[in-house]
Design a protein around this motif. Structure first.
Motif, PDB file in Angstrom:
ATOM      1  N   GLY A   1       8.146  -4.978  13.639  1.00 49.08           N
ATOM      2  CA  GLY A   1       7.625  -3.650  13.929  1.00 49.08           C
ATOM      3  C   GLY A   1       6.192  -3.686  14.417  1.00 49.08           C
ATOM      4  O   GLY A   1       5.516  -4.706  14.363  1.00 49.08           O
ATOM      5  N   GLU A   2       5.748  -2.568  14.888  1.00 56.13           N
ATOM      6  CA  GLU A   2       4.377  -2.452  15.355  1.00 56.13           C
ATOM      7  C   GLU A   2       3.861  -1.059  15.044  1.00 56.13           C
ATOM      8  O   GLU A   2       4.632  -0.133  14.800  1.00 56.13           O
TER       9      GLU A   2
ATOM     10  N   ALA B   1       2.299   5.942  13.796  1.00 54.82           N
ATOM     11  CA  ALA B   1       3.711   5.738  13.483  1.00 54.82           C
ATOM     12  C   ALA B   1       3.982   4.245  13.415  1.00 54.82           C
ATOM     13  O   ALA B   1       3.361   3.457  14.121  1.00 54.82           O
ATOM     14  N   TYR B   2       4.901   3.867  12.545  1.00 55.30           N
ATOM     15  CA  TYR B   2       5.358   2.490  12.447  1.00 55.30           C
ATOM     16  C   TYR B   2       6.739   2.429  13.076  1.00 55.30           C
ATOM     17  O   TYR B   2       7.638   3.163  12.672  1.00 55.30           O
TER      18      TYR B   2
ATOM     19  N   LYS C   1       4.114  -3.984   2.979  1.00 56.56           N
ATOM     20  CA  LYS C   1       2.865  -4.751   3.032  1.00 56.56           C
ATOM     21  C   LYS C   1       2.135  -4.518   4.348  1.00 56.56           C
ATOM     22  O   LYS C   1       0.919  -4.366   4.378  1.00 56.56           O
ATOM     23  N   ARG C   2       2.879  -4.475   5.438  1.00 56.81           N
ATOM     24  CA  ARG C   2       2.266  -4.218   6.746  1.00 56.81           C
ATOM     25  C   ARG C   2       1.707  -2.804   6.823  1.00 56.81           C
ATOM     26  O   ARG C   2       0.614  -2.575   7.341  1.00 56.81           O
TER      27      ARG C   2
ATOM     28  N   LEU D   1       0.698  -1.067   4.286  1.00 56.12           N
ATOM     29  CA  LEU D   1      -0.472  -1.074   3.411  1.00 56.12           C
ATOM     30  C   LEU D   1      -1.703  -1.597   4.152  1.00 56.12           C
ATOM     31  O   LEU D   1      -2.756  -0.963   4.147  1.00 56.12           O
ATOM     32  N   ARG D   2      -1.569  -2.740   4.814  1.00 56.02           N
ATOM     33  CA  ARG D   2      -2.708  -3.315   5.549  1.00 56.02           C
ATOM     34  C   ARG D   2      -3.190  -2.372   6.646  1.00 56.02           C
ATOM     35  O   ARG D   2      -4.385  -2.150   6.814  1.00 56.02           O
ATOM     36  N   PHE D   3      -2.248  -1.823   7.398  1.00 53.55           N
ATOM     37  CA  PHE D   3      -2.622  -0.939   8.494  1.00 53.55           C
ATOM     38  C   PHE D   3      -3.288   0.333   7.980  1.00 53.55           C
ATOM     39  O   PHE D   3      -4.315   0.769   8.507  1.00 53.55           O
ATOM     40  N   THR D   4      -2.728   0.929   6.935  1.00 58.22           N
ATOM     41  CA  THR D   4      -3.287   2.161   6.382  1.00 58.22           C
ATOM     42  C   THR D   4      -4.673   1.913   5.813  1.00 58.22           C
ATOM     43  O   THR D   4      -5.584   2.740   5.970  1.00 58.22           O
ATOM     44  N   ARG D   5      -4.874   0.770   5.174  1.00 61.33           N
ATOM     45  CA  ARG D   5      -6.192   0.423   4.647  1.00 61.33           C
ATOM     46  C   ARG D   5      -7.212   0.356   5.789  1.00 61.33           C
ATOM     47  O   ARG D   5      -8.339   0.843   5.651  1.00 61.33           O
ATOM     48  N   LEU D   6      -6.833  -0.214   6.923  1.00 67.46           N
ATOM     49  CA  LEU D   6      -7.731  -0.264   8.080  1.00 67.46           C
ATOM     50  C   LEU D   6      -8.085   1.138   8.572  1.00 67.46           C
ATOM     51  O   LEU D   6      -9.238   1.420   8.913  1.00 67.46           O
TER      52      LEU D   6
END
Length: 144
Positions: free
Chosen positions: A2-3, A42-43, A78-79, A81-86
């Motif tokens: 995904g992206e 969006a993911y 996990k992805r 989470l990382r993206f939202t944290r950024l």
């Protein structure tokens, strides 16, 4: 794999798929239409949107994080989470952003853990808070 994309790149059909699936559960069948004023994303995995989220202004200095997901694997979480944290870190680069809030349904411990992993702290329980009457926990992250 995904992206992440700006929500402007995602068709209304993708967004409607997720919102129809998740928001009716959370907010009931008469939820209002979504009007975006802040940062949204969006993911997407291939042609299927697995989640949407954003940080919306409430008033000067106060923002709300919202997120709706559908069918995420542990790796996807996990992805996300990382993206939202950024995105949260980027929001706090603006000195006008003092506080970002989010609510989590008490029957959704996975999402509440997700918020805690993002650095949010539970500030209290909101009885009969959601339009469906569901009880929610209020989380917030304040400018460091």
């Amino acid at each position: 794999m995904g992206e992440f994309r700006s929500i402007a790149c995602i068709s209304d059909v993708h967004i409607a798929d997720i919102l129809a699936e998740r928001m009716a559960d959370v907010l009931g069948p008469g939820w209002p239409s979504l009007r975006l004023a802040g940062d949204a994303w969006a993911y997407v995995d291939g042609a299927r949107a697995l989640g949407v989220g954003g940080i919306e202004p409430v008033w000067q200095g106060r923002y709300v994080l919202w997120s709706y997901e559908a069918g995420l694997s542990l790796g996807d979480w996990k992805r996300v989470l990382r993206f939202t944290r950024l995105r949260i870190d980027r929001a706090f680069q603006d000195p006008a952003v003092r506080r970002i809030e989010a609510t989590g349904a008490i029957d959704s411990p996975r999402f509440c853990r997700f918020l805690q992993r993002l650095g949010f702290e539970c500030e209290g329980r909101l009885q009969a808070y959601a339009p469906t009457g569901a009880t929610m926990d209020m989380f917030a992250r304040v400018r460091p």
